[in-house]
Structures are given as structure tokens and as C-alpha cells.
Write an enzyme that holds these catalytic residues in place. Structure first.
Site, PDB file in Angstrom:
ATOM      1  N   HIS A  38       0.800  -1.228   0.000  1.00 15.18           N
ATOM      2  CA  HIS A  38       0.000   0.000   0.000  1.00 15.18           C
ATOM      3  C   HIS A  38       0.830   1.274   0.000  1.00 15.18           C
ATOM      4  CE1 HIS A  38      -3.503  -2.248  -0.349  1.00 15.18           C
ATOM      5  NE2 HIS A  38      -3.313  -2.903   0.780  1.00 15.18           N
ATOM      6  N   GLU A  41      -0.337 -20.427   4.578  1.00 15.51           N
ATOM      7  CA  GLU A  41      -0.761 -19.224   5.289  1.00 15.51           C
ATOM      8  C   GLU A  41      -2.278 -19.281   5.378  1.00 15.51           C
ATOM      9  OE1 GLU A  41       0.950 -15.498   4.010  1.00 15.51           O
ATOM     10  OE2 GLU A  41      -0.754 -14.368   4.806  1.00 15.51           O
ATOM     11  N   GLU A  86       4.184 -12.487  -2.965  1.00 14.02           N
ATOM     12  CA  GLU A  86       2.839 -13.030  -3.181  1.00 14.02           C
ATOM     13  C   GLU A  86       2.524 -12.931  -4.665  1.00 14.02           C
ATOM     14  OE1 GLU A  86       0.932 -11.438   1.017  1.00 14.02           O
ATOM     15  OE2 GLU A  86       0.103 -10.766  -0.894  1.00 14.02           O
ATOM     16  N   ARG A 134      -1.338  -3.183 -10.132  1.00  8.90           N
ATOM     17  CA  ARG A 134      -2.027  -2.005  -9.580  1.00  8.90           C
ATOM     18  C   ARG A 134      -1.211  -1.300  -8.498  1.00  8.90           C
ATOM     19  NH1 ARG A 134      -6.967  -4.645  -6.205  1.00  8.90           N
ATOM     20  NH2 ARG A 134      -7.505  -5.365  -8.273  1.00  8.90           N
ATOM     21  N   ARG A 179       0.936  -8.117  -8.619  1.00  9.64           N
ATOM     22  CA  ARG A 179      -0.323  -8.534  -9.249  1.00  9.64           C
ATOM     23  C   ARG A 179      -0.193  -8.495 -10.767  1.00  9.64           C
ATOM     24  NH1 ARG A 179      -5.153  -8.128  -5.785  1.00  9.64           N
ATOM     25  NH2 ARG A 179      -6.219  -8.369  -7.773  1.00  9.64           N
TER      26      ARG A 179
HETATM   27  N1  PXP Z   1      -1.286 -12.299   3.417  1.00 11.83           N
HETATM   28  C1  PXP Z   1      -1.702 -12.421   2.134  1.00 11.83           C
HETATM   29  C2  PXP Z   1      -1.508 -13.735   1.455  1.00 11.83           C
HETATM   30  C3  PXP Z   1      -2.267 -11.328   1.441  1.00 11.83           C
HETATM   31  O1  PXP Z   1      -2.666 -11.476   0.160  1.00 11.83           O
HETATM   32  C4  PXP Z   1      -2.367 -10.093   2.101  1.00 11.83           C
HETATM   33  C5  PXP Z   1      -2.915  -8.908   1.374  1.00 11.83           C
HETATM   34  O2  PXP Z   1      -2.077  -8.570   0.310  1.00 11.83           O
HETATM   35  C6  PXP Z   1      -1.914 -10.003   3.428  1.00 11.83           C
HETATM   36  C7  PXP Z   1      -1.404 -11.141   4.069  1.00 11.83           C
HETATM   37  C8  PXP Z   1      -1.962  -8.729   4.185  1.00 11.83           C
HETATM   38  O3  PXP Z   1      -3.297  -8.346   4.387  1.00 11.83           O
HETATM   39  P1  PXP Z   1      -3.607  -6.950   5.064  1.00 11.83           P
HETATM   40  O4  PXP Z   1      -3.154  -5.892   4.112  1.00 11.83           O
HETATM   41  O5  PXP Z   1      -5.078  -6.976   5.243  1.00 11.83           O
HETATM   42  O6  PXP Z   1      -2.838  -6.901   6.356  1.00 11.83           O
END
Ligand code: PXP
Length: 238
Positions: A10, A151, A70, A49, A45
Site C-alpha cells: 500500500h 498461510e 505473493e 495495480r 499482481r
Molecule cells: N497475506 C496475504 C496472502 C495477502 O494477500 C495479504 C494482502 O495482500 C496479506 C497477508 C496482508 O493483508 P492486510 O493488508 O489486510 O494486512
């Protein structure tokens, strides 16, 4: 005691709002590391984005703690991962219209596609984790693919509106955690965790890693990244 993976997506979201060069998620990752992050998590992604290819490559050269990428189980992104070689990849489901990752990966329905991706990543020494709902059949299907970790999606716990519902979701996560560790898989958790709801999750036995993004970045806007990470780390380890 759980390790803290800080998701810096973010920070890139704010940058992309203006398609400019700041704030730089690489700087944020460095400050998160100084604040005590055990790992940096970022999601490349398909629609790009927030995180861009450049972020991943520069971060790999800059950050000293473990990098957790990720990504969707798609060949285009898999090829990038094979090239950059992060310490760990977490496979997540991806839908273009979603605001954030909405549910866990359906490992049963997508077994072949997920396996193709897992096999390629593991062949070059990348650790693989699968982001799934706390569901026994999904955990067992993950185990069959030979991954290192799973996870568990904590979104339903985070979204629970009453103390009763929250206690139920916590119970489900605890039980799924037991199944996970009894199968010899590392147990990670994440999604929707905040300074207010993280403590019971961090107290679950055998949870090795929590991945937290939005709440930390939101606080970092107010108090700075180092402080925000330090406060979260304290909640997890105290
Ligand atoms: N774990 C995974 C696999 C995710 O996709 C995300 C969001 O990108 C997060 C953790 C973190 O989530 P949050 O931003 O709600 O803390």
C-alpha cells in the site's frame, strides 16, 4: 513466537495514485526492516495495480531480511519469480475486480495449475507457501503438493462483527493450525490483522509468521514506518 512479515504494497498504492516515483516501497521496506520486520512481503499482481516489476528487483538487492513474494499461479509471474528468486513465494488467488485478496486459494479445484507453478519454484530452491482458507481438505491438498508452509486466511476472523463470531473464527483458525502442524507444514497467518485484533492470533501455538500490511501502512502514515512496525512487533512478541 511469530515472526512479522510487513506487506508494503500500500505504499506503492499511494505512489500509483499519481503514477509518480514517491513514496518508494523500497524505502518503506528498509525502514520496516530497521523497525524490526522479520520479512518483507509484496504482491506483484498481474494488473500491476501497486507493486511494479522494478520494485521487486530493487528490493531484492536492498532488503536484508527475507523477501516473500505473493503472486498468482500464472506463468508470466512465475517466470519473473524464477528470475528474481525471492526467499519465499506465497501463491494467492487473484481476481481483477477485487479490492484485496478476498478468499483463500482453492488448491483442490486448481490442483494442476498450482502444482505446475509450485514444482518450478521449488526446483530452484524457492520456499513455497499457499494462502488458503482454514479448511482441513485444503490443508491436506496443500500437503500433497509438497509445499513448505501454508498461510491461513484470517479475513473472516478480522471481519467478525460480534465477540461470539470472532471467538468462533478464532477457534476455527486454532484447529486448522493444529492440522497444519500435525502434517509437518509451517503455519503462517494473515489478512485483515490490525493493532486491535492481532494479539489472540499471535498467541496461537505454532504460528510461525504473520503477514500484515494495510494496518501497518495506515499507521505509518501517522507515526512513520519504523514506529508502526515497532509497535506491531511488540504486540506480537509480548
Ligand atoms: N497475506 C496475504 C496472502 C495477502 O494477500 C495479504 C494482502 O495482500 C496479506 C497477508 C496482508 O493483508 P492486510 O493488508 O489486510 O494486512
Amino acid at each position: 513466537m511469530a515472526l512479522l512479515g510487513v506487506n508494503i504494497d500500500h505504499v506503492a498504492t499511494v505512489r500509483q495514485a499519481r503514477r509518480t516515483i514517491e513514496p518508494d516501497p523500497v524505502w518503506a521496506a528498509v525502514l520496516a526492516e530497521i523497525g524490526g520486520a522479520d520479512g518483507i512481503t509484496l504482491h506483484l499482481r498481474e494488473d500491476r495495480r501497486h507493486i511494479q516489476d522494478r520494485d521487486l528487483r530493487v528490493m531484492k538487492e536492498t532488503v536484508q531480511v527475507r523477501m516473500n513474494l505473493e503472486m498468482a499461479a500464472e506463468q508470466e509471474i512465475t517466470d519473473i519469480a524464477l528470475d528474481v528468486k525471492p526467499a519465499k513465494v506465497t501463491l494467492v488467488p487473484e481476481k481483477r475486480e477485487e479490492v484485496t485478496t478476498e478468499g483463500g486459494l482453492d488448491v483442490i479445484a486448481n490442483r494442476d495449475r498450482v502444482k505446475t507453478c509450485v514444482d518450478q519454484l521449488m526446483a530452484v530452491g524457492i520456499e513455497v507457501s499457499l494462502f488458503i482458507d482454514p479448511d482441513e481438505a485444503q490443508i491436506e491438498a496443500s500437503k500433497q503438493l509438497g509445499v513448505h508452509a501454508i498461510e491461513l486466511h484470517t479475513g473472516r476472523y478480522a471481519d467478525a462483527e460480534t465477540p461470539n463470531d470472532q471467538a468462533n473464527e478464532l477457534h476455527i483458525l486454532r484447529q486448522a493450525g493444529e492440522v497444519t502442524t500435525s502434517l509437518g507444514l509451517q503455519l503462517h497467518m494473515g489478512h485483515g490483522l490490525t493493532y486491535r485484533n492481532v494479539t489472540p492470533i499471535a498467541a496461537i501455538p505454532s504460528v510461525e509468521e504473520l503477514n500484515i500490511g494495510h494496518s501497518i501502512v495506515a499507521r505509518a502514515v501517522m507515526v512513520g514506518m519504523e514506529n508502526a512496525v515497532r509497535e506491531m512487533k511488540k504486540l506480537i512478541t509480548d
